[in-house]
Design a protein around this motif. Structure first.
Motif, PDB file in Angstrom:
ATOM      1  N   THR A  38     -20.303 -16.277   1.266  1.00  0.00           N
ATOM      2  CA  THR A  38     -19.108 -15.898   1.729  1.00  0.00           C
ATOM      3  C   THR A  38     -18.638 -14.561   0.340  1.00  0.00           C
ATOM      4  N   VAL A  39     -17.898 -14.191   1.000  1.00  0.00           N
ATOM      5  CA  VAL A  39     -17.360 -12.743   0.974  1.00  0.00           C
ATOM      6  C   VAL A  39     -17.136 -12.561  -1.322  1.00  0.00           C
ATOM      7  N   ARG A  40     -15.837 -14.105  -0.777  1.00  0.00           N
ATOM      8  CA  ARG A  40     -16.143 -14.035  -2.479  1.00  0.00           C
ATOM      9  C   ARG A  40     -16.603 -14.800  -3.106  1.00  0.00           C
ATOM     10  N   TRP A  41     -17.600 -15.101  -3.313  1.00  0.00           N
ATOM     11  CA  TRP A  41     -19.026 -15.431  -4.109  1.00  0.00           C
ATOM     12  C   TRP A  41     -19.715 -14.756  -4.255  1.00  0.00           C
ATOM     13  N   LYS A  42     -19.768 -13.683  -3.315  1.00  0.00           N
ATOM     14  CA  LYS A  42     -19.994 -11.886  -3.818  1.00  0.00           C
ATOM     15  C   LYS A  42     -19.093 -11.182  -4.512  1.00  0.00           C
ATOM     16  N   LEU A  43     -18.232 -11.087  -4.079  1.00  0.00           N
ATOM     17  CA  LEU A  43     -17.002 -10.840  -5.256  1.00  0.00           C
ATOM     18  C   LEU A  43     -17.493 -10.649  -6.360  1.00  0.00           C
ATOM     19  N   ILE A  44     -17.034 -12.342  -6.819  1.00  0.00           N
ATOM     20  CA  ILE A  44     -17.289 -13.109  -7.654  1.00  0.00           C
ATOM     21  C   ILE A  44     -18.768 -12.691  -8.920  1.00  0.00           C
ATOM     22  N   ARG A  45     -19.742 -12.045  -8.068  1.00  0.00           N
ATOM     23  CA  ARG A  45     -20.713 -11.801  -8.285  1.00  0.00           C
ATOM     24  C   ARG A  45     -20.691 -10.733  -8.711  1.00  0.00           C
ATOM     25  N   LEU A  46     -19.780  -9.772  -8.399  1.00  0.00           N
ATOM     26  CA  LEU A  46     -19.493  -8.411  -9.783  1.00  0.00           C
ATOM     27  C   LEU A  46     -19.161  -8.190 -10.232  1.00  0.00           C
ATOM     28  N   MET A  47     -18.297  -9.289 -10.563  1.00  0.00           N
ATOM     29  CA  MET A  47     -17.117  -9.480 -11.637  1.00  0.00           C
ATOM     30  C   MET A  47     -18.143  -9.167 -12.473  1.00  0.00           C
ATOM     31  N   TRP A  49     -21.007  -8.118 -12.907  1.00  0.00           N
ATOM     32  CA  TRP A  49     -22.585  -6.380 -12.892  1.00  0.00           C
ATOM     33  C   TRP A  49     -22.270  -5.574 -14.141  1.00  0.00           C
ATOM     34  N   ILE A  50     -23.788  -5.241 -13.780  1.00  0.00           N
ATOM     35  CA  ILE A  50     -23.399  -4.183 -15.017  1.00  0.00           C
ATOM     36  C   ILE A  50     -22.745  -3.004 -15.434  1.00  0.00           C
ATOM     37  N   ASP A  51     -23.049  -1.806 -13.837  1.00  0.00           N
ATOM     38  CA  ASP A  51     -21.551  -0.877 -13.697  1.00  0.00           C
ATOM     39  C   ASP A  51     -20.526  -1.769 -14.070  1.00  0.00           C
ATOM     40  N   SER A  52     -19.785  -0.778 -15.435  1.00  0.00           N
ATOM     41  CA  SER A  52     -18.450  -1.271 -15.435  1.00  0.00           C
ATOM     42  C   SER A  52     -17.570  -0.639 -13.764  1.00  0.00           C
ATOM     43  N   SER A  53     -17.607   0.307 -13.500  1.00  0.00           N
ATOM     44  CA  SER A  53     -16.893   0.496 -12.509  1.00  0.00           C
ATOM     45  C   SER A  53     -16.511  -0.576 -11.036  1.00  0.00           C
ATOM     46  N   VAL A  54     -18.041  -0.631 -10.320  1.00  0.00           N
ATOM     47  CA  VAL A  54     -18.192  -2.158  -9.859  1.00  0.00           C
ATOM     48  C   VAL A  54     -17.542  -3.069  -9.757  1.00  0.00           C
ATOM     49  N   LYS A  55     -17.440  -3.608 -11.460  1.00  0.00           N
ATOM     50  CA  LYS A  55     -16.691  -5.163 -12.340  1.00  0.00           C
ATOM     51  C   LYS A  55     -15.471  -5.181 -11.582  1.00  0.00           C
ATOM     52  N   ARG A  56     -14.907  -3.470 -12.822  1.00  0.00           N
ATOM     53  CA  ARG A  56     -13.541  -3.016 -12.342  1.00  0.00           C
ATOM     54  C   ARG A  56     -12.936  -3.147 -11.185  1.00  0.00           C
ATOM     55  N   SER A  57     -13.595  -3.303 -10.052  1.00  0.00           N
ATOM     56  CA  SER A  57     -13.201  -2.815  -8.426  1.00  0.00           C
ATOM     57  C   SER A  57     -13.407  -3.700  -8.063  1.00  0.00           C
ATOM     58  N   ALA A  58     -14.166  -5.091  -7.948  1.00  0.00           N
ATOM     59  CA  ALA A  58     -14.483  -6.576  -7.945  1.00  0.00           C
ATOM     60  C   ALA A  58     -13.464  -7.291  -8.105  1.00  0.00           C
ATOM     61  N   CYS A  59     -12.600  -6.930  -9.811  1.00  0.00           N
ATOM     62  CA  CYS A  59     -11.558  -7.923 -10.572  1.00  0.00           C
ATOM     63  C   CYS A  59     -10.512  -7.277  -9.600  1.00  0.00           C
ATOM     64  N   GLU A  60     -10.191  -6.134  -9.221  1.00  0.00           N
ATOM     65  CA  GLU A  60      -9.419  -5.078  -8.948  1.00  0.00           C
ATOM     66  C   GLU A  60      -8.614  -5.961  -7.866  1.00  0.00           C
ATOM     67  N   LEU A  61      -9.370  -5.949  -7.214  1.00  0.00           N
ATOM     68  CA  LEU A  61      -9.643  -6.596  -5.290  1.00  0.00           C
ATOM     69  C   LEU A  61      -9.223  -7.468  -5.681  1.00  0.00           C
ATOM     70  N   LEU A  62      -9.887  -8.878  -5.580  1.00  0.00           N
ATOM     71  CA  LEU A  62      -9.414 -10.424  -6.228  1.00  0.00           C
ATOM     72  C   LEU A  62      -8.592  -9.992  -6.561  1.00  0.00           C
ATOM     73  N   TRP A  63      -8.186  -9.559  -7.935  1.00  0.00           N
ATOM     74  CA  TRP A  63      -6.693 -10.059  -8.264  1.00  0.00           C
ATOM     75  C   TRP A  63      -5.438  -9.249  -7.242  1.00  0.00           C
ATOM     76  N   THR A  64      -5.612  -8.509  -6.454  1.00  0.00           N
ATOM     77  CA  THR A  64      -4.710  -8.367  -5.677  1.00  0.00           C
ATOM     78  C   THR A  64      -4.821  -9.539  -4.341  1.00  0.00           C
ATOM     79  N   LEU A  65      -5.488  -9.616  -4.256  1.00  0.00           N
ATOM     80  CA  LEU A  65      -5.703 -11.067  -3.268  1.00  0.00           C
ATOM     81  C   LEU A  65      -5.468 -12.099  -4.203  1.00  0.00           C
ATOM     82  N   CYS A  66      -5.386 -12.306  -4.951  1.00  0.00           N
ATOM     83  CA  CYS A  66      -4.878 -14.002  -5.200  1.00  0.00           C
ATOM     84  C   CYS A  66      -3.025 -12.812  -5.712  1.00  0.00           C
ATOM     85  N   HIS A  67      -2.900 -12.012  -5.054  1.00  0.00           N
ATOM     86  CA  HIS A  67      -0.860 -12.378  -5.708  1.00  0.00           C
ATOM     87  C   HIS A  67      -0.444 -11.643  -6.913  1.00  0.00           C
TER      88      HIS A  67
END
Length: 100
Positions: A38-47, A49-67
């Protein structure tokens, strides 16, 4: 909507478990429910990730989706995945010597 209802039932059961003992015995290191592929599973995997900008972006998106709710964020992503991001937000006290 149907999957969200099932997740809401799992959340209610987890919250009831936490309230019965005053705290959860489960560490919730993994997501409560994130079906593989699922998309959530893939985003969690990116949390993690070695690249900090990818990690931060995935976290921020999920954070926003969790209100921006820390409890929902942890239940949806798992504490192990969420702790560093929540530490950056100032919502979790990080151990001494950990630079965020």
């Amino acid at each position: 909507p149907e999957l969200e209802d099932k997740f809401a039932e799992k959340v209610a059961a987890e919250m009831a478990k936490m309230q019965s003992d005053g705290q959860s015995k489960a560490k919730n290191m993994a997501p409560l429910d994130a079906p593989r592929g699922t998309v959530r599973w893939k985003l969690i995997r990116l949390m993690t990730w070695i690249d900090s900008s990818v990690k931060r972006s995935a976290c921020e998106l999920l954070w926003t989706l969790c209100h921006e709710d820390a409890t929902e964020f942890v239940l949806r992503t798992g504490f192990g995945n969420a702790v560093y991001f929540l530490g950056n937000k100032g919502l979790v006290n990080m151990p001494a010597g950990v630079n965020v």
